[in-house]
Design an enzyme around this catalytic site. Sequence first.
Site, PDB file in Angstrom:
ATOM      1  N   HIS A  16       0.832  -1.202   0.000  1.00  0.00           N
ATOM      2  CA  HIS A  16       0.000   0.000   0.000  1.00  0.00           C
ATOM      3  C   HIS A  16       0.871   1.259   0.000  1.00  0.00           C
ATOM      4  CE1 HIS A  16      -4.009  -1.898   1.030  1.00  0.00           C
ATOM      5  NE2 HIS A  16      -3.165  -2.894   1.211  1.00  0.00           N
ATOM      6  N   ASP A 122      -5.699   5.925   1.334  1.00  0.00           N
ATOM      7  CA  ASP A 122      -5.666   4.492   1.091  1.00  0.00           C
ATOM      8  C   ASP A 122      -7.082   3.926   1.160  1.00  0.00           C
ATOM      9  OD1 ASP A 122      -3.687   1.936   1.213  1.00  0.00           O
ATOM     10  OD2 ASP A 122      -5.470   1.550   2.430  1.00  0.00           O
ATOM     11  N   SER A 283       5.002 -11.232   0.700  1.00  0.00           N
ATOM     12  CA  SER A 283       5.603 -11.056   2.020  1.00  0.00           C
ATOM     13  C   SER A 283       4.878 -11.842   3.109  1.00  0.00           C
ATOM     14  CB  SER A 283       5.608  -9.572   2.390  1.00  0.00           C
ATOM     15  OG  SER A 283       4.279  -9.059   2.407  1.00  0.00           O
ATOM     16  N   ALA A 349      13.523 -12.734  -1.637  1.00  0.00           N
ATOM     17  CA  ALA A 349      14.258 -12.628  -2.899  1.00  0.00           C
ATOM     18  C   ALA A 349      13.714 -11.433  -3.678  1.00  0.00           C
ATOM     19  CB  ALA A 349      14.105 -13.920  -3.712  1.00  0.00           C
TER      20      ALA A 349
END
Length: 485
Positions: A16, A122, A283, A349
């Site tokens: 976000h 948001d 994540s 990664a």
Amino acid sequence: MAAPTVVLLPVWGAGHLMPMIEAGKRLLATTGGGGRALSVTVLVMRPPTEQQASEVEGHIRRAEAEAAAAGLDVRFHRLPAVEPPTDHEGPVEFTSRAVELHVPHVRAAVSCLPSVAALVLDLFCTPLIDVARELAVPAYVYFTCNAAALSFFLRLPALLEEAAGEFAEMDGAADIPGLPPVPPLCLPTPVMERARPECAWYAYHGRRFADADGIVVNTAAELERGALSAIAAGRCTLGGPAPALYPIGPVISFPPPAEPPHDCVRWLEAQTPASVVFLCFGSGGFFTAPQAHEVARGLERSGHRFLWVLRGPPAAGSRQPTDADLAELLPEGFLERTRDRGLVWPTTAPQKEILARAAVGGFVTHCGWNSILESLWCGVPMAPWPLYAEQHLNAFALVAAAGAAVAMEVDRGRGNFVEAAELERAVRALMGGGEEGRRARERAAEMKAACRSAVEDGGSSAAALKRLSSDILCRQLPSSSLATP
């Protein structure tokens, strides 16, 4: 005089925060003159954990450096900390209630700024629309997801009235304007139990979107014409006026490649073009041993090269995945048997760098919208493995509407479990020479071209961004200055 400022209020999650900051930088660049017609002020809510706080501060430092190098006026204002709710039932309720606790701090911060051009919120910050109205400031929603999810959010309040029981028990498909009929099990996770606060919060935000002066969407007109047209026509708001739409995406920032190259990137450079299937789950994605064993068996039997970013379950009291213990999570002998054609990476990664490598021919993804955009930007077809939030709807739209993915059967009743045989089938379809994979590769290539042309000068997203900039600036002018001389 200082330039009027556009105030951005993101929530703390990287998916976000970073797209909204990047959108703010693009808005400044669009106004001309190095962005001096406007400035950007980012209000920063302190994240609930120290780890998240550290990550947010790292993102801010990089954004400050990038803005300064580009000559853009971007400032960060850290809001006072609040005591987060402890009796919540899920992340949507937690985030929404935490935002409510910040309302007085946001009101005070905005009131102290000398000249505010707009407040950009948001999607979980819609209670602040009322603050914008109090202060006579235009309010826009920045929608970090796709237009398909926006159509669903706007439609949800009416959908809840039309459906008597749980969505999973509906007869037939759900009507989400702009999409093919949506199977009930493809609806977002927070609405699958109507009595839970998560569902009520989704409906609340969906109602409040219609109160905004406009909605900025991280998509491109060429990617989602059906959903954007349905929203603009008022089909999602029961014929009521729809907010102005500004599809300005893909909003993606690409940091410079790491030097020396990441080990995963070095491994990919040694592979042949389009030969590797990449598996990465964002994540928040992790695997238990039973699911990891299924993935391992599916990959091994598929016969294709693979790069698998594998994370382990969170530690006690945390929601963040841990670095994987490969000996505990993988079947005995798997790494030895696949050493010549696979790499299992047990920690984070660089997903963007990996997707940009020619060796990557397919992406097994959790279907977060940022990951989808990154894959489309690179022209990589996908196999969707949705886990939570709106990802099941994203996966449906990616297959049924966009056509840039091959379908994969995910068992929501078993915690989104995927059998080894199903993963094997999907990887073979994605990477092989069959018709399903060929169509997905063709559509991904077409959407790559559409993404890049959309953000170029004269492209649809560049035009939408200029329209947003013009609309904000026009609201700053006194009526006499708008008269024809």
